[in-house]
Design a protein around this motif. Structure first.
Motif, PDB file in Angstrom:
ATOM      1  N   ASN A 107       0.851  -1.175   0.000  1.00 21.69           N
ATOM      2  CA  ASN A 107       0.000   0.000   0.000  1.00 21.69           C
ATOM      3  C   ASN A 107       0.895   1.236   0.000  1.00 21.69           C
ATOM      4  O   ASN A 107       1.685   1.444   0.915  1.00 21.69           O
ATOM      5  CB  ASN A 107      -0.903  -0.010   1.236  1.00 21.69           C
ATOM      6  N   LYS A 109       0.117   4.334   0.384  1.00 17.08           N
ATOM      7  CA  LYS A 109      -0.248   5.369   1.349  1.00 17.08           C
ATOM      8  C   LYS A 109       0.180   4.997   2.762  1.00 17.08           C
ATOM      9  O   LYS A 109       0.710   5.813   3.493  1.00 17.08           O
ATOM     10  CB  LYS A 109      -1.755   5.624   1.310  1.00 17.08           C
ATOM     11  N   SER A 110      -0.021   3.734   3.159  1.00 17.65           N
ATOM     12  CA  SER A 110       0.265   3.335   4.540  1.00 17.65           C
ATOM     13  C   SER A 110       1.545   2.514   4.686  1.00 17.65           C
ATOM     14  O   SER A 110       1.938   2.199   5.795  1.00 17.65           O
ATOM     15  CB  SER A 110      -0.900   2.518   5.087  1.00 17.65           C
ATOM     16  N   ASP A 111       2.193   2.131   3.592  1.00 18.90           N
ATOM     17  CA  ASP A 111       3.383   1.273   3.589  1.00 18.90           C
ATOM     18  C   ASP A 111       3.109  -0.112   4.164  1.00 18.90           C
ATOM     19  O   ASP A 111       4.022  -0.791   4.620  1.00 18.90           O
ATOM     20  CB  ASP A 111       4.558   1.915   4.329  1.00 18.90           C
ATOM     21  N   GLN A 112       1.858  -0.551   4.163  1.00 14.61           N
ATOM     22  CA  GLN A 112       1.533  -1.897   4.639  1.00 14.61           C
ATOM     23  C   GLN A 112       1.831  -2.897   3.535  1.00 14.61           C
ATOM     24  O   GLN A 112       1.470  -2.694   2.383  1.00 14.61           O
ATOM     25  CB  GLN A 112       0.078  -2.000   5.049  1.00 14.61           C
ATOM     26  N   LEU A 135       4.288  -3.521   8.409  1.00 14.60           N
ATOM     27  CA  LEU A 135       3.688  -2.203   8.581  1.00 14.60           C
ATOM     28  C   LEU A 135       4.661  -1.100   8.214  1.00 14.60           C
ATOM     29  O   LEU A 135       4.322   0.073   8.260  1.00 14.60           O
ATOM     30  CB  LEU A 135       3.196  -2.028  10.019  1.00 14.60           C
ATOM     31  N   GLN A 136       5.905  -1.475   7.863  1.00 10.10           N
ATOM     32  CA  GLN A 136       6.924  -0.526   7.417  1.00 10.10           C
ATOM     33  C   GLN A 136       7.508  -1.015   6.102  1.00 10.10           C
ATOM     34  O   GLN A 136       8.718  -1.079   5.934  1.00 10.10           O
ATOM     35  CB  GLN A 136       8.020  -0.404   8.465  1.00 10.10           C
TER      36      GLN A 136
END
Length: 173
Positions: A107, A109-112, A135-136
């Motif tokens: 993702n 936008k969220s770096d997921q 998550l990073q």
């Protein structure tokens, strides 16, 4: 049956309302102004940029929380396609001695990161149906096992793979 006693409470007791500011109805007509700027981040453009510039080779290790063993991991991305604010990932992953095709999403936008190993044969600590969840982005991900009895593990990848070259030997004379 006895009748309960009736207690008469005076109704005049009120809590006084004290306001430190007086209400001015003209303040309702003041337009709301924000300081700073409006968010100009474009996740669709970032997804296209990530698909073009993301390194294709990632190296690191996987540490199991169950057996506390660590194995080397090498991820090779062969296809990166932007799809809206997502980047579709395809490639191969070598976990210890086992190699598996992988498929996932990043993702923008969220770096997921969601990364699924597709091989029916994985190591003892990784089970079919599990996934790596980061998550990073690729920098730190955890193994999300399909069963609650498997505590998972930690995948730690870096952008570059260290080339193991021996240092040149210098003569002593």
């Amino acid at each position: 049956m006895p009748v309960p006693p009736v207690i008469d409470i005076p109704a005049e007791i009120q809590a006084p309302f004290e306001s430190s500011q007086s209400f001015n109805s003209s303040q309702l007509a003041i337009p709301l102004e924000f300081e700073g700027s409006v968010e100009s981040f474009d996740p669709v453009a970032r997804a296209a940029d990530l698909a073009a510039t993301l390194p294709r080779q990632w190296c690191g290790n996987y540490t199991s929380f169950e057996s506390n063993s660590t194995v080397d991991v090498e991820l090779t991305l062969t296809s990166l396609k932007p799809m809206g604010q997502m980047v579709d990932l395809r490639g191969d992953m070598r976990i210890g001695a086992i190699s598996t095709p992988v498929q996932g999403n990043l993702n923008a936008k969220s770096d997921q990161l969601d990364l699924l190993p597709l091989s029916p044969e994985l190591t003892n600590d990784l089970e079919i149906g599990g996934r790596f969840l980061g998550l990073q982005a690729f920098s730190l991900a955890g193994w999300d096992a399909p069963r609650l009895t498997n505590p998972g593990g930690r995948l730690d990848l870096s952008r570059s793979c260290a080339v193991s070259e021996s240092a040149p030997i210098r003569a002593l004379w």
